[in-house]
Design a protein around this motif. Sequence first.
Motif, PDB file in Angstrom:
ATOM      1  N   PHE A 108       0.692  -0.970   0.323  1.00 46.96           N
ATOM      2  CA  PHE A 108       0.174  -0.500   0.152  1.00 46.96           C
ATOM      3  C   PHE A 108       1.049   1.181  -0.144  1.00 46.96           C
ATOM      4  O   PHE A 108       1.771   0.918   0.294  1.00 46.96           O
ATOM      5  CB  PHE A 108      -0.876  -0.171   1.499  1.00 46.96           C
ATOM      6  CG  PHE A 108      -1.629  -1.462   1.311  1.00 46.96           C
ATOM      7  CD1 PHE A 108      -3.197  -1.128   0.820  1.00 46.96           C
ATOM      8  CD2 PHE A 108      -1.257  -2.029   2.504  1.00 46.96           C
ATOM      9  CE1 PHE A 108      -4.133  -2.283   1.766  1.00 46.96           C
ATOM     10  CE2 PHE A 108      -2.223  -3.554   1.945  1.00 46.96           C
ATOM     11  CZ  PHE A 108      -3.746  -3.290   1.380  1.00 46.96           C
ATOM     12  N   GLU A 109       0.801   2.413  -0.802  1.00 48.10           N
ATOM     13  CA  GLU A 109       1.177   3.198  -0.992  1.00 48.10           C
ATOM     14  C   GLU A 109       0.063   4.254  -0.217  1.00 48.10           C
ATOM     15  O   GLU A 109      -0.977   4.352  -0.556  1.00 48.10           O
ATOM     16  CB  GLU A 109       1.817   4.378  -2.063  1.00 48.10           C
ATOM     17  CG  GLU A 109       2.819   3.000  -2.184  1.00 48.10           C
ATOM     18  CD  GLU A 109       3.364   3.574  -3.879  1.00 48.10           C
ATOM     19  OE1 GLU A 109       3.582   3.990  -3.989  1.00 48.10           O
ATOM     20  OE2 GLU A 109       4.697   2.209  -3.870  1.00 48.10           O
ATOM     21  N   PRO A 110      -0.240   5.702   0.422  1.00 47.16           N
ATOM     22  CA  PRO A 110      -0.368   6.830   0.614  1.00 47.16           C
ATOM     23  C   PRO A 110      -1.159   7.185  -0.721  1.00 47.16           C
ATOM     24  O   PRO A 110      -0.371   7.103  -1.812  1.00 47.16           O
ATOM     25  CB  PRO A 110       0.553   8.018   1.382  1.00 47.16           C
ATOM     26  CG  PRO A 110       1.706   7.508   2.179  1.00 47.16           C
ATOM     27  CD  PRO A 110       1.468   6.480   0.671  1.00 47.16           C
ATOM     28  N   VAL A 111      -2.353   7.820  -0.456  1.00 46.16           N
ATOM     29  CA  VAL A 111      -3.043   8.410  -1.400  1.00 46.16           C
ATOM     30  C   VAL A 111      -2.305  10.171  -1.384  1.00 46.16           C
ATOM     31  O   VAL A 111      -1.850  10.040  -0.842  1.00 46.16           O
ATOM     32  CB  VAL A 111      -4.543   8.778  -1.529  1.00 46.16           C
ATOM     33  CG1 VAL A 111      -5.038   6.685  -1.042  1.00 46.16           C
ATOM     34  CG2 VAL A 111      -5.149   9.246  -0.142  1.00 46.16           C
ATOM     35  N   THR A 112      -2.169  10.054  -3.090  1.00 45.71           N
ATOM     36  CA  THR A 112      -1.882  11.876  -3.054  1.00 45.71           C
ATOM     37  C   THR A 112      -3.324  12.408  -4.357  1.00 45.71           C
ATOM     38  O   THR A 112      -2.840  13.765  -3.758  1.00 45.71           O
ATOM     39  CB  THR A 112      -0.633  11.548  -4.276  1.00 45.71           C
ATOM     40  OG1 THR A 112      -1.283  10.850  -5.355  1.00 45.71           O
ATOM     41  CG2 THR A 112       0.415  10.718  -3.651  1.00 45.71           C
ATOM     42  N   THR A 113      -3.957  11.662  -5.152  1.00 43.50           N
ATOM     43  CA  THR A 113      -4.802  13.126  -5.746  1.00 43.50           C
ATOM     44  C   THR A 113      -5.720  11.718  -6.330  1.00 43.50           C
ATOM     45  O   THR A 113      -5.509  10.412  -5.627  1.00 43.50           O
ATOM     46  CB  THR A 113      -4.331  13.257  -7.317  1.00 43.50           C
ATOM     47  OG1 THR A 113      -4.069  11.867  -7.537  1.00 43.50           O
ATOM     48  CG2 THR A 113      -3.388  13.874  -6.988  1.00 43.50           C
ATOM     49  N   GLY A 114      -7.035  12.191  -7.260  1.00 43.78           N
ATOM     50  CA  GLY A 114      -7.921  11.313  -7.197  1.00 43.78           C
ATOM     51  C   GLY A 114      -8.941  11.724  -6.859  1.00 43.78           C
ATOM     52  O   GLY A 114     -10.510  11.615  -7.235  1.00 43.78           O
ATOM     53  N   SER A 115      -8.553  12.512  -5.478  1.00 48.83           N
ATOM     54  CA  SER A 115     -10.784  13.632  -5.591  1.00 48.83           C
ATOM     55  C   SER A 115      -9.965  14.324  -4.250  1.00 48.83           C
ATOM     56  O   SER A 115      -9.362  14.391  -4.123  1.00 48.83           O
ATOM     57  CB  SER A 115     -11.117  12.161  -4.426  1.00 48.83           C
ATOM     58  OG  SER A 115     -10.494  12.132  -3.139  1.00 48.83           O
ATOM     59  N   LYS A 116     -11.181  15.572  -3.800  1.00 50.45           N
ATOM     60  CA  LYS A 116     -11.086  16.700  -2.739  1.00 50.45           C
ATOM     61  C   LYS A 116     -10.284  15.726  -1.535  1.00 50.45           C
ATOM     62  O   LYS A 116      -9.452  15.698  -1.322  1.00 50.45           O
ATOM     63  CB  LYS A 116     -12.809  16.811  -2.890  1.00 50.45           C
ATOM     64  CG  LYS A 116     -11.949  18.430  -2.081  1.00 50.45           C
ATOM     65  CD  LYS A 116     -13.287  19.010  -2.754  1.00 50.45           C
ATOM     66  CE  LYS A 116     -13.188  20.521  -1.979  1.00 50.45           C
ATOM     67  NZ  LYS A 116     -14.287  21.748  -2.047  1.00 50.45           N
ATOM     68  N   GLU A 117     -11.084  13.951  -1.328  1.00 53.18           N
ATOM     69  CA  GLU A 117     -10.450  14.237  -0.252  1.00 53.18           C
ATOM     70  C   GLU A 117      -9.477  13.717   0.038  1.00 53.18           C
ATOM     71  O   GLU A 117      -8.467  13.401   1.585  1.00 53.18           O
ATOM     72  CB  GLU A 117     -11.980  13.064   0.004  1.00 53.18           C
ATOM     73  CG  GLU A 117     -11.187  11.993   1.514  1.00 53.18           C
ATOM     74  CD  GLU A 117     -11.773  10.875   1.328  1.00 53.18           C
ATOM     75  OE1 GLU A 117     -12.974  10.261   2.674  1.00 53.18           O
ATOM     76  OE2 GLU A 117     -11.784   9.862   0.846  1.00 53.18           O
ATOM     77  N   ASN A 118      -9.209  13.038  -0.863  1.00 57.17           N
ATOM     78  CA  ASN A 118      -8.053  12.437  -1.113  1.00 57.17           C
ATOM     79  C   ASN A 118      -6.718  13.479  -1.319  1.00 57.17           C
ATOM     80  O   ASN A 118      -5.551  13.519  -0.494  1.00 57.17           O
ATOM     81  CB  ASN A 118      -7.453  11.865  -1.937  1.00 57.17           C
ATOM     82  CG  ASN A 118      -7.987  10.484  -3.125  1.00 57.17           C
ATOM     83  OD1 ASN A 118      -8.231   9.633  -1.588  1.00 57.17           O
ATOM     84  ND2 ASN A 118      -7.903   9.479  -3.548  1.00 57.17           N
TER      85      ASN A 118
END
Length: 75
Positions: free
Chosen positions: A26-36
């Motif tokens: 697993f890697e931290p989220v960076t983009t893709g949504s306002k929450e991310n």
Amino acid sequence: MSAPVCRAKFKLTQRNENSAGYSLSFEPVTTGSKENDEFFKWTPWGKVEIGTINPEAANGFVVGGEYYLDFTPAA
């Protein structure tokens, strides 16, 4: 008084099967949504790798899927 829970959001980048079972990366989220975008401001960089010998547990995670990871102090 209870200790605070720290929440991070990670994405499964790899699920591999080998002779020892299954490896999940697993890697931290960076983009893709306002929450991310918001999580990326606070989530540290890094990688989480876990293993299991249980195929049902390993198959419960989808590559590309996003998951919350909660850190709570152990008493």
